[in-house]
Design a protein around this motif. Structure first.
Motif, PDB file in Angstrom:
ATOM      1  N   PRO A 139       0.756  -1.491  -0.209  1.00 18.13           N
ATOM      2  CA  PRO A 139      -0.128   0.098   0.115  1.00 18.13           C
ATOM      3  C   PRO A 139       0.861   1.312   0.057  1.00 18.13           C
ATOM      4  O   PRO A 139       0.543   1.742  -0.085  1.00 18.13           O
ATOM      5  N   CYS A 140       1.718   1.415   0.816  1.00 19.30           N
ATOM      6  CA  CYS A 140       3.216   2.178   0.877  1.00 19.30           C
ATOM      7  C   CYS A 140       3.373   2.356  -1.208  1.00 19.30           C
ATOM      8  O   CYS A 140       2.879   3.878  -0.783  1.00 19.30           O
ATOM      9  N   GLU A 141       4.034   1.494  -1.498  1.00 26.05           N
ATOM     10  CA  GLU A 141       4.340   2.183  -2.689  1.00 26.05           C
ATOM     11  C   GLU A 141       3.079   2.327  -3.355  1.00 26.05           C
ATOM     12  O   GLU A 141       3.224   3.317  -4.560  1.00 26.05           O
ATOM     13  N   LYS A 142       1.829   1.934  -3.099  1.00 28.62           N
ATOM     14  CA  LYS A 142       1.147   2.064  -4.527  1.00 28.62           C
ATOM     15  C   LYS A 142       0.392   3.547  -4.223  1.00 28.62           C
ATOM     16  O   LYS A 142       0.526   4.914  -4.856  1.00 28.62           O
ATOM     17  N   ILE A 143       0.506   4.080  -2.345  1.00 32.83           N
ATOM     18  CA  ILE A 143       0.852   5.626  -2.583  1.00 32.83           C
ATOM     19  C   ILE A 143       1.025   6.186  -3.452  1.00 32.83           C
ATOM     20  O   ILE A 143       0.423   7.497  -3.725  1.00 32.83           O
ATOM     21  N   PHE A 144       2.904   6.576  -3.370  1.00 37.61           N
ATOM     22  CA  PHE A 144       3.747   6.555  -3.726  1.00 37.61           C
ATOM     23  C   PHE A 144       4.122   6.898  -5.504  1.00 37.61           C
ATOM     24  O   PHE A 144       3.617   7.940  -5.817  1.00 37.61           O
ATOM     25  N   ASN A 145       3.459   5.611  -5.746  1.00 39.89           N
ATOM     26  CA  ASN A 145       2.967   6.289  -6.916  1.00 39.89           C
ATOM     27  C   ASN A 145       1.786   6.613  -7.698  1.00 39.89           C
ATOM     28  O   ASN A 145       1.857   7.447  -8.723  1.00 39.89           O
ATOM     29  N   GLU A 146       1.325   6.462  -7.048  1.00 43.25           N
ATOM     30  CA  GLU A 146      -0.038   7.210  -7.250  1.00 43.25           C
ATOM     31  C   GLU A 146       0.129   8.705  -7.141  1.00 43.25           C
ATOM     32  O   GLU A 146      -0.905   9.496  -7.792  1.00 43.25           O
ATOM     33  N   THR A 147       0.730   8.682  -6.270  1.00 48.38           N
ATOM     34  CA  THR A 147       0.072  10.137  -5.571  1.00 48.38           C
ATOM     35  C   THR A 147       0.976  11.437  -5.685  1.00 48.38           C
ATOM     36  O   THR A 147       1.454  12.961  -5.484  1.00 48.38           O
TER      37      THR A 147
END
Length: 463
Positions: A165-173
């Protein structure tokens, strides 16, 4: 069969090898050839011992009588050991009959579970390769395991379930602003709505820090210098109090050995709000992005020349998304008394005058109210019903509580140094030196005082 948790017990064996046991179960042992059965309490282990016997036995050379019932008809084949009976039940199942099969041969022993075979098996094993066995104690095993773990080249960290989830938030925002600076969102696994009220906690911690700085002028100078630099670099800006947000308490951490910054201001995001949840509690931890020490040392030894550097204020160069900035607010104020009045606006000038008045009121007027000779003159003795102000060192005077004397606790010399005070929130106990008596009683009338002069241990006069 149900396993039951029990207190940790230790069992030691050969070479003092110790095994800790924390589970047990209760079973019933029953014979396959008779009506014998007995309850047994067993401790649970991953394994009792190796397969026994270690090699298959030539059973035809033993000449075992065919008219007896063996407890284990296939005792000659290697198999797992499921149960180890102790001496508390062993003698109960042991019979009196015994049959010797001959020299260098085992003995048949009668038991209530059937006949068992025990003794020498010299030359009766099958011609199969036998494994060599070495006994290690538990301590040696742990030391060897630790040795190999230290010598092994570390593997890449496998991402955990919570890292995605951390990597997903970083990549999307994550994006870059017009100046090229990165702007990121703080990875949260819960909504900020679970945070409670945090203003008063931060305010209390600020008063405590100001009290500490009042006793250490050098600390106050360095503390204000750090935060002023923080503000001048644009890493924090003054804002009006928003309707919702999170206030982080802060304190100073000094490190005299540091060559660059001897004082740092630490923002405490682990401070709990009124709901018992802190700002750190709702954040994802995220994966470890730093290299391990072993990799750094290997890379260090690969080159003839090595350059070591430190990026100043590196993490502050990354912007936080504007919508999440209210989650990182602090309370701070510089002391206005030391500022030139010509540089202040109207509001700051009023604040300076207020601070100047309250400082004089606290250090000059209040000190006169509570000055009393401790051993010789007892002037203005407190009485039940007197109105007082409870002095709090970590709060401004306008927030000091008012109360009424409820009960006195005189000492052996008849002088009360501790009293109970009735306030709007109940009865509190305070030392007399922390009370400021008011010159009126609860009903607004003047409060007469008696003066007693004590000389050489005797009362000379009163009234």
């Amino acid at each position: 069969m149900t396993k039951v948790k029990s207190n940790i017990q230790s069992i030691s064996g050969l070479s003092n090898a110790v095994v800790n046991i924390n589970e047990h179960c209760n079973i019933v042992v029953q014979s396959s050839y008779s009506s014998f059965k007995a309850p047994v309490k067993c401790f649970v282990l991953p394994i009792i011992t190796d397969r026994l016997p270690h090699a298959e036995i030539h059973v035809h050379d033993l000449n075992i009588p065919s008219d007896i019932q063996l407890a284990d008809p296939k005792f000659y084949q290697p198999s797992d050991i499921d149960l180890l009976l102790g001496a508390d039940i062993f003698w109960d199942v042991l019979g009196s009959a015994r049959i010797k099969l001959g020299k260098n041969k085992p003995i048949l022993q009668e038991t209530l579970l059937g006949w068992i075979v025990a003794g020498s098996m010299a030359g009766k094993h099958c011609d199969t390769p036998q494994p060599q066995r070495t006994l290690f104690s538990k301590d040696i095993h742990q030391q060897l395991s630790k040795f190999w773990e230290l010598e092994e080249v570390p593997k890449d960290n496998i991402p955990s379930f919570y890292d995605h989830p951390c990597e997903k938030i970083f990549n999307e925002t994550t994006y870059r602003d017009d100046d090229g600076r990165f702007c990121v969102q703080i990875p949260l696994h819960e909504s900020p709505d679970v945070l409670g009220e945090s203003y008063h906690i931060a305010e209390k911690r600020l008063y405590q820090m100001e009290k500490k700085m009042s006793k250490n002028p050098d600390l106050r100078v360095e503390y204000n210098k750090f935060l002023r630099e923080y503000e001048s670099l644009g890493h924090m800006t003054e804002v009006a109090a928003p309707s919702r947000g999170c206030f982080l308490p802060h304190h100073a951490v000094t490190r005299e050995s540091s060559e660059t910054t001897k004082l740092r201001v630490v923002f405490d995001a682990s401070a709990e709000t009124t709901t018992g949840t802190s700002f750190n509690d709702i954040q994802h931890v995220g994966p470890v992005v730093q290299d391990d020490l072993f990799s750094i040392l290997l890379r260090f030894r690969q080159h003839r020349y090595v350059v070591s550097a430190d990026v100043e204020k590196m993490y502050r160069q990354v912007l936080v998304h504007p919508e999440q900035r209210p989650l990182q607010m602090i309370l701070w104020r510089a002391t206005l008394l030391d500022v030139n009045p010509n540089r202040l606006n109207c509001y700051q000038r009023i604040e300076q005058m207020k601070n100047h008045f309250w400082n004089r009121w606290r250090h000059e007027f209040l000190c006169e109210l509570q000055q009393r000779a401790k051993w010789r003159i007892n002037k203005g003795e407190l009485l039940p019903g007197d109105m007082v102000i409870l002095k709090e060192a970590n709060l401004p005077p306008l927030k000091w509580k008012m109360g009424r004397i409820h009960q006195l606790y005189p000492g052996k010399d008849g002088i009360a140094r501790v009293v109970d005070v009735m306030t709007s929130k109940g009865i509190v106990r305070r030392a007399v030196v922390n009370l400021c008596p008011l010159p009126v009683t609860a009903d607004g009338e003047a409060c007469p005082r008696a003066t007693t002069v004590v000389e050489r241990g005797e009362d000379v006069g009163a009234q």
